[in-house]
Design an enzyme around this catalytic site. Structure first.
Site, PDB file in Angstrom:
ATOM      1  N   ARG A   1       2.779   0.709  17.084  1.00 18.92           N
ATOM      2  CA  ARG A   1       3.596  -0.439  16.650  1.00 18.92           C
ATOM      3  C   ARG A   1       4.163  -1.202  17.857  1.00 18.92           C
ATOM      4  NH1 ARG A   1       1.253   1.164  12.741  1.00 18.92           N
ATOM      5  NH2 ARG A   1       2.097   1.424  10.626  1.00 18.92           N
TER       6      ARG A   1
ATOM      7  N   SER B   1       6.890  -0.674   5.728  1.00 18.34           N
ATOM      8  CA  SER B   1       7.806   0.322   6.311  1.00 18.34           C
ATOM      9  C   SER B   1       8.952  -0.410   7.012  1.00 18.34           C
ATOM     10  CB  SER B   1       7.090   1.185   7.354  1.00 18.34           C
ATOM     11  OG  SER B   1       5.994   1.846   6.792  1.00 18.34           O
TER      12      SER B   1
ATOM     13  N   GLU C   1      11.126  -1.186  12.232  1.00 13.45           N
ATOM     14  CA  GLU C   1       9.834  -1.795  12.546  1.00 13.45           C
ATOM     15  C   GLU C   1       9.909  -3.293  12.214  1.00 13.45           C
ATOM     16  OE1 GLU C   1       6.042  -0.190  10.844  1.00 13.45           O
ATOM     17  OE2 GLU C   1       5.770  -2.256  10.180  1.00 13.45           O
TER      18      GLU C   1
HETATM   19  P1  FAD Z   1       5.165 -12.119  10.594  1.00 12.92           P
HETATM   20  O1  FAD Z   1       5.944 -11.207   9.717  1.00 12.92           O
HETATM   21  O2  FAD Z   1       5.158 -13.551  10.259  1.00 12.92           O
HETATM   22  O3  FAD Z   1       5.640 -11.930  12.098  1.00 12.92           O
HETATM   23  C1  FAD Z   1       5.824 -10.655  12.636  1.00 12.92           C
HETATM   24  C2  FAD Z   1       6.179 -10.784  14.120  1.00 12.92           C
HETATM   25  O4  FAD Z   1       5.067 -11.309  14.826  1.00 12.92           O
HETATM   26  C3  FAD Z   1       7.323 -11.759  14.383  1.00 12.92           C
HETATM   27  O5  FAD Z   1       8.078 -11.269  15.456  1.00 12.92           O
HETATM   28  C4  FAD Z   1       6.620 -13.056  14.771  1.00 12.92           C
HETATM   29  O6  FAD Z   1       7.386 -13.858  15.657  1.00 12.92           O
HETATM   30  C5  FAD Z   1       5.392 -12.537  15.477  1.00 12.92           C
HETATM   31  N1  FAD Z   1       4.231 -13.426  15.301  1.00 12.92           N
HETATM   32  C6  FAD Z   1       3.571 -13.697  14.159  1.00 12.92           C
HETATM   33  N2  FAD Z   1       2.527 -14.497  14.389  1.00 12.92           N
HETATM   34  C7  FAD Z   1       2.529 -14.751  15.726  1.00 12.92           C
HETATM   35  C8  FAD Z   1       1.709 -15.516  16.590  1.00 12.92           C
HETATM   36  N3  FAD Z   1       0.634 -16.189  16.129  1.00 12.92           N
HETATM   37  N4  FAD Z   1       2.004 -15.562  17.893  1.00 12.92           N
HETATM   38  C9  FAD Z   1       3.061 -14.887  18.391  1.00 12.92           C
HETATM   39  N5  FAD Z   1       3.884 -14.147  17.631  1.00 12.92           N
HETATM   40  C10 FAD Z   1       3.617 -14.079  16.317  1.00 12.92           C
HETATM   41  N6  FAD Z   1       1.964  -2.965   9.100  1.00 12.92           N
HETATM   42  C11 FAD Z   1       1.154  -2.002   9.626  1.00 12.92           C
HETATM   43  O7  FAD Z   1       1.016  -1.917  10.860  1.00 12.92           O
HETATM   44  N7  FAD Z   1       0.509  -1.104   8.834  1.00 12.92           N
HETATM   45  C12 FAD Z   1       0.612  -1.134   7.475  1.00 12.92           C
HETATM   46  O8  FAD Z   1       0.012  -0.310   6.797  1.00 12.92           O
HETATM   47  C13 FAD Z   1       1.431  -2.144   6.896  1.00 12.92           C
HETATM   48  N8  FAD Z   1       1.594  -2.190   5.551  1.00 12.92           N
HETATM   49  C14 FAD Z   1       2.377  -3.161   5.005  1.00 12.92           C
HETATM   50  C15 FAD Z   1       2.510  -3.204   3.597  1.00 12.92           C
HETATM   51  C16 FAD Z   1       3.298  -4.166   3.017  1.00 12.92           C
HETATM   52  C17 FAD Z   1       3.416  -4.197   1.500  1.00 12.92           C
HETATM   53  C18 FAD Z   1       3.955  -5.132   3.816  1.00 12.92           C
HETATM   54  C19 FAD Z   1       4.784  -6.209   3.175  1.00 12.92           C
HETATM   55  C20 FAD Z   1       3.860  -5.093   5.198  1.00 12.92           C
HETATM   56  C21 FAD Z   1       3.067  -4.096   5.807  1.00 12.92           C
HETATM   57  N9  FAD Z   1       2.929  -4.005   7.199  1.00 12.92           N
HETATM   58  C22 FAD Z   1       2.105  -3.055   7.750  1.00 12.92           C
HETATM   59  C23 FAD Z   1       3.651  -4.949   8.091  1.00 12.92           C
HETATM   60  C24 FAD Z   1       2.910  -6.304   8.263  1.00 12.92           C
HETATM   61  O9  FAD Z   1       1.856  -6.424   7.338  1.00 12.92           O
HETATM   62  C25 FAD Z   1       2.327  -6.444   9.678  1.00 12.92           C
HETATM   63  O10 FAD Z   1       3.329  -6.312  10.650  1.00 12.92           O
HETATM   64  C26 FAD Z   1       1.628  -7.795   9.872  1.00 12.92           C
HETATM   65  O11 FAD Z   1       0.891  -7.798  11.067  1.00 12.92           O
HETATM   66  C27 FAD Z   1       2.622  -8.959   9.900  1.00 12.92           C
HETATM   67  O12 FAD Z   1       1.869 -10.151   9.873  1.00 12.92           O
HETATM   68  P2  FAD Z   1       2.568 -11.545   9.562  1.00 12.92           P
HETATM   69  O13 FAD Z   1       1.549 -12.605   9.783  1.00 12.92           O
HETATM   70  O14 FAD Z   1       3.178 -11.513   8.210  1.00 12.92           O
HETATM   71  O15 FAD Z   1       3.676 -11.591  10.700  1.00 12.92           O
HETATM   72  N1  EPU Z   2       6.939  11.090   2.259  1.00 14.17           N
HETATM   73  C1  EPU Z   2       8.086  11.595   1.686  1.00 14.17           C
HETATM   74  N2  EPU Z   2       8.792  10.775   0.846  1.00 14.17           N
HETATM   75  C2  EPU Z   2       8.396   9.515   0.551  1.00 14.17           C
HETATM   76  C3  EPU Z   2       7.221   9.002   1.145  1.00 14.17           C
HETATM   77  C4  EPU Z   2       6.509   9.828   2.001  1.00 14.17           C
HETATM   78  O1  EPU Z   2       8.475  12.738   1.919  1.00 14.17           O
HETATM   79  O2  EPU Z   2       9.099   8.830  -0.215  1.00 14.17           O
HETATM   80  C5  EPU Z   2       6.176  11.950   3.174  1.00 14.17           C
HETATM   81  C6  EPU Z   2       4.727  12.079   2.693  1.00 14.17           C
HETATM   82  O3  EPU Z   2       4.596  13.154   1.821  1.00 14.17           O
HETATM   83  C7  EPU Z   2       3.970  12.263   3.961  1.00 14.17           C
HETATM   84  C8  EPU Z   2       4.795  11.525   5.006  1.00 14.17           C
HETATM   85  O4  EPU Z   2       6.079  11.305   4.436  1.00 14.17           O
HETATM   86  O5  EPU Z   2       3.953  13.625   4.319  1.00 14.17           O
HETATM   87  C9  EPU Z   2       4.172  10.213   5.467  1.00 14.17           C
HETATM   88  O6  EPU Z   2       4.043   9.306   4.374  1.00 14.17           O
HETATM   89  P1  EPU Z   2       2.848   8.243   4.279  1.00 14.17           P
HETATM   90  O7  EPU Z   2       1.532   8.920   4.386  1.00 14.17           O
HETATM   91  O8  EPU Z   2       3.094   7.404   3.069  1.00 14.17           O
HETATM   92  O9  EPU Z   2       2.931   7.362   5.583  1.00 14.17           O
HETATM   93  P2  EPU Z   2       4.158   6.776   6.435  1.00 14.17           P
HETATM   94  O10 EPU Z   2       4.259   7.572   7.684  1.00 14.17           O
HETATM   95  O11 EPU Z   2       5.376   6.658   5.588  1.00 14.17           O
HETATM   96  C10 EPU Z   2       2.716   5.141   7.833  1.00 14.17           C
HETATM   97  C11 EPU Z   2       2.850   3.704   8.282  1.00 14.17           C
HETATM   98  C12 EPU Z   2       2.344   2.781   7.200  1.00 14.17           C
HETATM   99  C13 EPU Z   2       0.873   3.082   6.933  1.00 14.17           C
HETATM  100  C14 EPU Z   2       0.757   4.540   6.487  1.00 14.17           C
HETATM  101  C15 EPU Z   2      -0.690   4.961   6.298  1.00 14.17           C
HETATM  102  C16 EPU Z   2       4.684   3.577   9.847  1.00 14.17           C
HETATM  103  C17 EPU Z   2       6.104   3.199  10.084  1.00 14.17           C
HETATM  104  N3  EPU Z   2       4.231   3.412   8.606  1.00 14.17           N
HETATM  105  O12 EPU Z   2       3.594   5.309   6.753  1.00 14.17           O
HETATM  106  O13 EPU Z   2       2.447   1.429   7.689  1.00 14.17           O
HETATM  107  O14 EPU Z   2       0.347   2.240   5.937  1.00 14.17           O
HETATM  108  O15 EPU Z   2       1.347   5.407   7.481  1.00 14.17           O
HETATM  109  O16 EPU Z   2      -1.320   5.098   7.515  1.00 14.17           O
HETATM  110  O17 EPU Z   2       4.011   4.020  10.782  1.00 14.17           O
HETATM  111  C18 EPU Z   2       3.957  -0.394   7.838  1.00 14.17           C
HETATM  112  O18 EPU Z   2       3.910  -0.242   9.073  1.00 14.17           O
HETATM  113  O19 EPU Z   2       4.599  -1.328   7.294  1.00 14.17           O
HETATM  114  C19 EPU Z   2       3.229   0.526   6.972  1.00 14.17           C
HETATM  115  C20 EPU Z   2       3.261   0.477   5.645  1.00 14.17           C
END
Ligand code: FAD
Ligand code: EPU
Length: 340
Positions: free
Chosen positions: A162, A232, A328
């Protein structure tokens, strides 16, 4: 290029918060790039925005928000890989689906992650055992000081969990305009992470892996269209082996994952869940009932309610486990990023 004043941001953030921006520019053409550095200099503050899926607008923004809507992608092929050049405003999840329709493997573990391609390198998006860094060939950006277009290769991006150079030395200094992706041939599934590790290895395709990822995600992560959230809220903290062992002595089932640097990443969701926060509400702000790491907007939540909830969770986890959670999600105040 159209500059909107006092613009509502509700459609530009997946938390669905009611903030406004003093100025908002939706950047749709590369022809507008030369004008951007001066525009940035003439405003008290500047914030690049993609899909708003990793931001929390804590207050109305007093500067210029530049929303990246640059579109386009080009696919080329060499002997050992497919190469994709993707403009920063392309939707990441649509890009992944498009590669699958084209029969290209390599991005399937990152299916359904919301946001733009241009934001993917910022925090080095990751899920199910794969990170943006694993497929990155280059990141191209507009240098807001000089007006030059620059490219960084994968090593220069300094990717971490991240993290990247765009959250460090280049923070606030660039607008990412395009990314270059590298999809190696032949395709090899990345299956180390549950539930992918349970897939039968025969007849696997990128699509079957993507379907498994999508179903795992849909089973626990709320759809922002139905329930405002930014994924997250906190990062998974990294502990020394000794600190992790100390927690494991008291709580034997605490999930931890070894890092390549010899530390242990601990599941923040588990810590928050064990601290009793799962499903709890504070006004219209809440902790998701299926994933304790996700804070949600149950309707008309105010930014302050979400921030207050996040602070209480952080403090409780610190008191109970001695572990410090850091957000995050990027918290944005009147003129820039703020801390919790
Ligand atoms: P924004 O939210 O618009 O911006 C995020 C940051 O990036 C800000 O600081 C912004 O200034 C900067 N930024 C954006 N675009 C640019 C650009 N072109 N140039 C310079 N800076 C820029 N993240 C994960 O890593 N793994 C996941 O599994 C994951 N799951 C998600 C699930 C859900 C339901 C949601 C809502 C979010 C999740 N995220 C996850 C977080 C998010 O999807 C990522 O961080 C994504 O990359 C954000 O993209 P955005 O275009 O919406 O960025
Ligand atoms: N868990 C709990 N309680 C809960 C949820 C999860 O105890 O309510 C436990 C699960 O049982 C598991 C562990 O926590 O043992 C991890 O949970 P999970 O697999 O759902 O993944 P996470 O660590 O919570 C991370 C990323 C996600 C990404 C998933 C899958 C971060 C901060 N988050 O979540 O990214 O999608 O792994 O790879 O690293 C995001 O960054 O926005 C995001 C959604």
């Amino acid at each position: 290029m159209q500059i909107l004043t006092d613009a509502p941001l509700i459609a530009f953030n997946t938390f669905g918060l009611q903030a406004r921006a003093a100025k908002l520019v939706v950047l749709e053409s590369v022809n507008d790039l030369p004008a951007i550095p001066e525009l940035v200099r003439n405003n008290p503050a500047f914030f690049p925005l993609g899909g708003g899926s990793n931001v929390l607008f804590a207050e109305d923004y007093q500067g210029l928000i530049l929303q990246n809507a640059l579109k386009g992608k080009v696919l080329t092929e060499t002997e050992d890989a497919y190469h994709l050049r993707v403009m920063g405003g392309e939707s990441w999840p649509q890009l992944v689906d498009w590669t699958l329709q084209e029969g290209l493997g390599g991005l399937e573990n990152l299916a359904l992650i919301p946001g733009t391609a241009g934001a993917a390198p910022i925090q080095n998006i990751g899920a199910y055992g794969l990170e943006f860094a694993d497929r990155c060939e280059y990141v191209e950006y507009l240098d807001l000081t000089t007006g030059d277009i620059q490219q960084l290769n994968k090593e220069e991006c300094q990717f971490g969990y991240r993290d990247s150079v765009f959250k460090q030395a280049l923070q606030g200094k660039v607008l990412i305009t395009a990314v270059g992706l590298y999809l190696p041939k032949p395709w090899q599934a990345v299956l180390a992470y549950a539930p992918l590790s349970q897939l039968p290895e025969n007849n696997l395709t990128p699509q079957t892996v993507a379907d498994c990822v999508k179903s795992a995600r849909r089973s626990k992560l709320p759809d922002p269209k139905l329930l405002g959230n930014a994924g997250s809220f906190f990062k998974n903290p990294t502990l020394s082996q000794a600190d992790f062992a100390e927690i494991s002595r008291q709580y034997s089932n605490v999930p931890g994952y070894p890092t390549t640097e010899g530390q242990v990443k601990i599941a923040a969701a588990w810590l928050i869940d064990q601290a009793g926060w799962k499903g709890k509400k504070l006004g219209a702000a809440g902790v998701h009932h299926q994933q304790a790491l996700v804070l949600v907007n149950h309707g008309q939540a105010k930014a302050e309610e979400l921030l207050s909830l996040a602070r209480q969770i952080r403090d409780d986890v610190k008191n109970k486990f001695g572990v410090t959670l850091t957000p995050e999600v990027r918290l944005i105040g009147q003129t820039g990023e703020i801390s919790l």
